[in-house]
Write a protein that holds these residues in place. Structure first.
Motif, PDB file in Angstrom:
ATOM      1  N   GLU A 159       0.746  -1.331  -0.135  1.00 65.73           N
ATOM      2  CA  GLU A 159       0.046  -0.106  -0.033  1.00 65.73           C
ATOM      3  C   GLU A 159       0.844   1.223   0.020  1.00 65.73           C
ATOM      4  N   ALA A 160       1.874   1.095   0.639  1.00 69.56           N
ATOM      5  CA  ALA A 160       2.711   2.544   0.715  1.00 69.56           C
ATOM      6  C   ALA A 160       3.307   2.632  -0.666  1.00 69.56           C
ATOM      7  N   CYS A 161       3.629   1.717  -1.455  1.00 71.00           N
ATOM      8  CA  CYS A 161       4.107   1.740  -2.928  1.00 71.00           C
ATOM      9  C   CYS A 161       2.975   2.223  -3.628  1.00 71.00           C
ATOM     10  N   TYR A 162       1.745   1.928  -3.549  1.00 71.46           N
ATOM     11  CA  TYR A 162       0.897   2.273  -4.504  1.00 71.46           C
ATOM     12  C   TYR A 162       0.413   3.816  -4.028  1.00 71.46           C
ATOM     13  N   LEU A 163       0.448   4.238  -2.714  1.00 65.34           N
ATOM     14  CA  LEU A 163       0.407   5.507  -2.378  1.00 65.34           C
ATOM     15  C   LEU A 163       1.100   6.570  -2.852  1.00 65.34           C
ATOM     16  N   THR A 164       2.452   6.118  -2.984  1.00 61.97           N
ATOM     17  CA  THR A 164       3.673   7.073  -3.295  1.00 61.97           C
ATOM     18  C   THR A 164       4.036   6.810  -4.747  1.00 61.97           C
ATOM     19  N   GLY A 165       3.449   5.859  -5.342  1.00 63.36           N
ATOM     20  CA  GLY A 165       3.858   5.769  -6.726  1.00 63.36           C
ATOM     21  C   GLY A 165       5.232   5.083  -7.171  1.00 63.36           C
ATOM     22  N   ARG A 166       5.795   4.559  -5.957  1.00 65.67           N
ATOM     23  CA  ARG A 166       6.945   3.889  -5.998  1.00 65.67           C
ATOM     24  C   ARG A 166       6.966   2.360  -6.397  1.00 65.67           C
TER      25      ARG A 166
END
Length: 274
Positions: free
Chosen positions: A145-152
């Motif tokens: 989810e952190a990757c999806y939220l930050t586009g990383r």
């Protein structure tokens, strides 16, 4: 110690211990008066592959004016699964109004795991969750989810310590005061990474992983974490206690035949006394 009132804004599963069904017994065991507002009614945990979901956005829209007229307020609000951008806008506006009165807002941006979105979660949910993070005192996405939220990019092998710090900083830019990233491999070690705005500190809490999947373990983590935070315990200590509780719950149930229904919490709540 006077107990704090908390409102859970999350989905309610009819079959399975996830979301509100998992959080209510834990927070009640802590002694906190716990209220709930379902974002959706879900027939069963999504892990079964087939499910029916009822979107309750129109119901929620009608609830908030009634609560305002009745003068209801909460010491804390914890949000979880959000069905749509429209629902996110209504809930985030309410949370912002309550935060202005002193209510603490906890946001679990439930969207996916293991590099992909959950069944029934659309890419539009990412914008909805960014909106929720903007009103959060504390948010705790998992690594996916952190990757999806930050586009990383998501990497199954995980990240370096410096990359984990970078991910925390990117999440902070969205608006939350404090941040945790759960289930993130850091230099090969499963960890929870955190930033505490109260003392401007970053921290890493490593853990041992049990190779068993249960739905709802994130909700258990969230409820135990919040239970300790509402007792005015420090963020790092509360996070470690939540991690240890999840480990123990999984370990006690790892041989269960039907894991899709989640962990039968009621039998094991004394784990929270450890």
């Amino acid at each position: 110690m006077s107990k704090k009132q908390i409102l859970l804004i999350n989905d309610m599963a009819g079959y399975g211990k996830v979301a509100t069904a998992a959080m209510l017994p834990i927070l009640s065991y802590f002694g906190h008066p716990t209220y709930n507002l379902p974002t959706a009614l879900v027939s069963n945990t999504l892990d079964y592959g087939k499910f029916n979901i009822l979107d309750t956005t129109d119901y929620i829209k009608g609830v908030f004016p009634v609560w305002k007229q009745l003068g209801f307020s909460f010491d804390a609000i914890a949000t979880g699964f959000i069905v749509s951008e429209r629902q996110a806008a209504i809930i985030s506006r309410y949370c912002l109004q309550e935060a202005a009165k002193g209510t603490v807002i906890y946001v679990d941006p439930i969207m996916g795991d293991e590099g992909k979105l959950y069944n029934g979660v659309t890419p539009a949910a990412i914008n909805s969750m960014r909106e929720m993070l903007g009103v959060a005192h504390l948010c705790y996405p998992n690594y996916t989810e952190a990757c999806y939220l930050t586009g990383r990019p998501y990497r199954a092998e995980g990240v370096s310590y410096d990359e984990a710090l970078g991910l925390l900083r990117h999440l902070r830019k969205i608006g939350p005061k404090s941040v945790l990233i759960t289930s993130i491999p850091v230099d090969g070690q499963p960890s929870v990474m955190g930033y505490n705005h109260e003392d401007d500190s970053y921290f890493q809490l490593p853990y041992d992983e049990i190779p068993v999947h249960f739905p709802g373990t994130g909700d258990i983590f969230s409820a135990v974490l919040i239970g300790h935070l509402l007792n005015d315990e420090p963020l790092t200590d509360s996070t470690r206690k939540a991690m240890d509780a999840v480990y123990t719950f999984i370990n006690l149930n790892k041989d269960n035949e039907d894991k899709n229904r989640g962990i039968p919490l009621e039998q094991y709540l004394d784990v929270l006394n450890q």
